[in-house]
Design a protein around this motif. Structure first.
Motif, PDB file in Angstrom:
ATOM      1  N   ILE A 291       0.856  -1.197   0.000  1.00 40.26           N
ATOM      2  CA  ILE A 291       0.000   0.000   0.000  1.00 40.26           C
ATOM      3  C   ILE A 291       0.884   1.237   0.000  1.00 40.26           C
ATOM      4  CG2 ILE A 291      -1.826   1.260   1.203  1.00 40.26           C
ATOM      5  CD1 ILE A 291      -1.341  -2.196   2.366  1.00 40.26           C
ATOM      6  N   LEU A 319      -5.588   0.166   8.933  1.00 42.65           N
ATOM      7  CA  LEU A 319      -5.123  -1.111   8.379  1.00 42.65           C
ATOM      8  C   LEU A 319      -5.093  -2.190   9.461  1.00 42.65           C
ATOM      9  CD1 LEU A 319      -2.172   0.078   6.094  1.00 42.65           C
ATOM     10  CD2 LEU A 319      -4.337  -0.911   5.343  1.00 42.65           C
ATOM     11  N   ALA A 323      -7.613  -5.416   9.287  1.00 46.48           N
ATOM     12  CA  ALA A 323      -6.952  -6.638   8.828  1.00 46.48           C
ATOM     13  C   ALA A 323      -7.486  -7.845   9.589  1.00 46.48           C
ATOM     14  CB  ALA A 323      -5.445  -6.520   9.021  1.00 46.48           C
ATOM     15  N   VAL A 329       0.911  -6.533   9.761  1.00 42.64           N
ATOM     16  CA  VAL A 329       0.778  -5.211   9.159  1.00 42.64           C
ATOM     17  C   VAL A 329       2.011  -4.407   9.547  1.00 42.64           C
ATOM     18  CG1 VAL A 329      -0.654  -3.150   8.916  1.00 42.64           C
ATOM     19  CG2 VAL A 329      -1.722  -5.373   9.362  1.00 42.64           C
ATOM     20  N   LEU A 339       0.990  -5.658   4.093  1.00 42.59           N
ATOM     21  CA  LEU A 339       0.171  -6.585   4.884  1.00 42.59           C
ATOM     22  C   LEU A 339       0.420  -7.991   4.364  1.00 42.59           C
ATOM     23  CD1 LEU A 339      -3.460  -6.200   6.073  1.00 42.59           C
ATOM     24  CD2 LEU A 339      -2.846  -8.245   4.796  1.00 42.59           C
ATOM     25  N   LEU A 357      -9.986  -2.646   2.581  1.00 45.13           N
ATOM     26  CA  LEU A 357      -8.878  -1.823   3.075  1.00 45.13           C
ATOM     27  C   LEU A 357      -8.754  -0.533   2.273  1.00 45.13           C
ATOM     28  CD1 LEU A 357      -6.144  -4.537   3.755  1.00 45.13           C
ATOM     29  CD2 LEU A 357      -7.575  -3.362   5.417  1.00 45.13           C
ATOM     30  N   ILE A 361      -9.040   3.095   4.052  1.00 51.10           N
ATOM     31  CA  ILE A 361      -7.966   4.092   3.943  1.00 51.10           C
ATOM     32  C   ILE A 361      -8.509   5.412   3.426  1.00 51.10           C
ATOM     33  CG2 ILE A 361      -5.832   4.678   2.698  1.00 51.10           C
ATOM     34  CD1 ILE A 361      -5.125   1.708   2.773  1.00 51.10           C
TER      35      ILE A 361
END
Length: 705
Positions: A291, A319, A323, A329, A339, A357, A361
């Motif tokens: 990411i 995150l 997750a 992470v 991740l 995710l 974000i």
């Protein structure tokens, strides 16, 4: 015999080695082996001196007594010797014998004949004979009547010396013993034992690593030493506990990112290797996401690093909370997150998980009154065949860049053909490097004209790459690559160097003497070193800074109140004008105009195209019409601030009319001329500017200076 000597020599060497080792290892042994000989030697010296003085005193007294004795015998034997009373003389002599001092005594008459004797002349110890004349007084006449002979010895004197020496030795021995007892007790109490206990504590501490203290208490210097040692041990205990805590924190800090609380790169790599090995052993799938936050640098530059840090913390928390259980992470560096998830169903759930995710974000957040919506580019790889961390990271990174360059703005899964595009990016970097070092870059100039008279007033210096294999590349294609591979600062200085050289050529031609050149500067170039190099180039070319303009994009201007702002103001202090390029397309605001105080505003082509649309098209193209209205507002603000404006990308008469109507006095675009070489630019300018119109040209240039 030789073997006996060798054995004695070996034993002597062993004794010497043992003695030296003991002296090195034991203070007590060293102390006593030094003290005892010293005391004995001192006492022997003292005893010897006393014995010598005693013997000398006894000898002197004995000699005095002997002289008195001789004088008495001489006096007593004068009359008997004169009267021939020899029997009386023998009795007299026997009375004066002293064995050990006077061994024999005899008298001879005046003819040398022995008349009386007592004692044994050959007795042991006789050391010498003393003679004295015997005189007799008769009728006032003194006559020598004979001689007294005395054989003496020092047996008694020597016995006295031996006695004195023995007493001295006994005194020495007694003194030595007493000194040793007293010194030993004092030393044992105040030196030896404290030192031994201190040494043992140090030895045990060094041997087993634990802190041992000395329990013995004493006064004086060693008391202070022991107290200091115990205090040091206690402090070391405390420091050791603190060090354990610090080491624990350091171990955690070595694997945890201190900003987000997630794993850092080292921590992730260690945990990921273990997870991948376990996944390979269990034969389950692996999902790895990469990411990267888009335009995060702009957030830092616009709102400051404190806001940027809060964005990173928020994204990290989102995150971690979104997750699945068991996922690793981590924040690798900057705005990069990763991740890792293992399991049998990771391949099936990867599309849904990545979208979740991505959505988490991108939720807006309010930081210090600023509404910010982070945007993350996510690339991922889901596989049950590849368990190499480096390979998975490379594939996820490749997929992430695929999303960045995709119009769909959705997480991208890695596919084999993406490697081809990655190789293309690597090839592009190689092309840029070959172009720089192979001198395939060239400068062209696009004229900037006065829109009312259409007379040229200057030009914008543009960079072109003509690779012998790939061919011509546009700046949009190679500038980002040059910035990514770190060539932009050096390439930018080369552009300025050649542009200043071109400015000298323009100023040597009468028709272009008052032209200025506008040079683009990348944000990665701005630094204190750049200022120093710019001053050196200006001085070397002896350039007139009134005809030099540096174009900065809004992403540079956004940090005008920080380091970039100081550099920009230093550039303006040199007499160089600063133009704000592509104004209105980024995070523009009146605040930036106030902080930066640019000399020229360049209106982006999109506003000019939208503004040239007729009002009748407003309903059909509402968005473009609104963009045109925004362009009108920007032009009005710049006019109110008395900022010269340059319209970019003018290609039609309608766009020219819009610029004139909006108060935009200068422009560039294909309507007037395309970018051309410097020689062609000079020739074109000479054609446009007739000799009779030089005055009009100079007047037109005043507004842009």
């Amino acid at each position: 015999m030789p073997s006996i000597f060798r054995r004695m020599r070996r034993r002597g060497l062993r004794a010497l080695i043992w003695y030296r080792r003991r002296r090195r290892r034991s203070f007590a042994f060293r102390f006593y082996t030094t003290l005892i000989p010293a005391i004995v030697i001192v006492n022997l010296l003292v005893g010897g001196i006393l014995a010598y003085r005693g013997v000398e005193k006894a000898r002197a007294e004995m000699e005095i007594a002997r002289a008195d004795l001789i004088e008495a015998v001489v006096f007593a034997s004068g009359q008997p010797l004169n009267d021939f009373e020899y029997a009386h003389l023998e009795r007299l002599l026997r009375n004066f014998l002293h064995p050990g001092s006077i061994e024999a005594i005899w008298i001879t008459d005046d003819t040398g004949y022995e008349v009386a004797r007592a004692g044994n002349l050959k007795a042991e110890g006789v050391e010498g004979v003393v003679e004295a004349p015997i005189k007799h007084r008769k009728a006032n006449v003194t006559a020598d009547v004979g001689t007294l002979h005395v054989a003496f010895s020092n047996v008694k004197i020597n016995a006295v010396g031996v006695w004195v020496l023995m007493h001295s030795l006994l005194l020495t021995l007694a003194t030595t013993v007493m000194a040793l007892v007293i010194t030993g007790r004092l030393t044992q109490k105040d030196v030896i034992r404290p030192l031994r206990d201190l040494t043992q504590a140090i030895t045990r501490t060094r041997r087993d690593g634990t802190r041992h203290r000395v329990d013995y208490k004493t006064e004086g210097e060693f008391g202070f030493v022991i107290e200091g040692f115990n205090a040091m041990q206690a402090r070391l205990d405390r420091d050791e506990q603190a060090l354990l805590i610090i080491n624990s924190k350091l171990r955690r800090a070595a694997s945890v990112d201190n900003l987000t609380g997630l794993l850092n790169r080292d921590g992730f790599e260690q945990a990921a290797e273990a997870a991948l090995n376990q996944a390979k052993a269990d034969n389950v799938g692996v999902l790895l996401m990469f990411i990267d936050l888009d335009r995060f640098k702009s957030i830092n530059d616009t709102f400051g690093h404190a806001v940027g840090d809060e964005v990173l913390r928020t994204v990290g928390n989102r995150l971690a909370s979104s997750a699945p259980l068991g996922a690793l992470v981590a924040r690798l560096s900057g705005d990069e997150f990763v991740l890792l998830l293992t399991g049998e169903t990771v391949a099936a759930q990867s599309p849904t998980l990545t979208k979740t995710l991505h959505r988490e974000i991108g939720r807006a957040l309010d930081i210090e009154g600023h509404m910010i919506r982070p945007i993350g580019s996510i690339g991922y790889v889901a596989t049950a065949e590849d368990y190499s961390l480096s390979s998975l990271m490379m594939k996820a990174d490749t997929a992430m860049y695929e999303m960045k360059h995709s119009a769909e703005l959705m997480p991208a899964a890695y596919t084999p053909h993406m490697g081809t595009r990655t190789q293309a990016r690597i090839s592009a970097e190689q092309v840029v490097k070959e172009g720089f070092f192979g001198e395939h870059f060239a400068l062209v100039v696009q004229p900037i004209v006065d829109l009312k008279s259409r007379l040229p007033v200057g030009g914008e210096v543009l960079l072109r790459l003509n690779h012998p294999v790939v061919g011509a590349l546009s700046p949009d294609a190679f500038i980002p690559v040059a910035e990514d591979c770190g060539l932009m600062p050096e390439l930018g200085l080369q552009v300025i160097d050649e542009a200043l050289d071109a400015l000298g050529v323009l100023q040597s031609v009468d028709a272009t003497r008052h032209f200025y050149l506008s040079i683009n500067v990348s944000s990665v170039q701005l630094s204190n070193a750049f200022l120093t190099q710019l001053r050196q180039l200006i001085a070397r070319h002896k350039a007139d800074t009134r005809y030099v303009v540096l174009e900065l994009t809004e992403s540079v201007a956004l940090n005008a109140d920080g380091k970039h702002g100081e550099i920009i103001r230093a550039i303006q202090d040199m007499g160089i004008r600063v133009a704000l390029d592509d104004f209105g397309t980024g995070y523009s605001s009146l605040t930036y105009l106030k902080m930066l105080q640019p000399d020229i505003i360049k209106i982006d082509r999109s506003f000019i195209q939208a503004g040239s649309l007729s009002r009748e098209l407003a309903g059909e193209r509402h968005l473009r019409y609104r963009l045109g209205a925004l362009g009108d507002a920007i032009a009005q603000i710049c006019e109110d601030l008395n900022l010269p404006m340059v319209g970019e990308g003018i290609e039609t008469e309608e766009e020219l009319s819009y610029c004139l109507r909006s108060g935009i006095a200068y422009g560039q675009g294909y309507l007037f001329a395309r970018p051309m070489s410097l020689a062609d630019f000079v020739a074109w300018s000479c054609e446009q500017v007739a000799p009779t119109r030089h005055g009009a040209l100079a007047e037109a240039n005043k507004g842009c200076r």
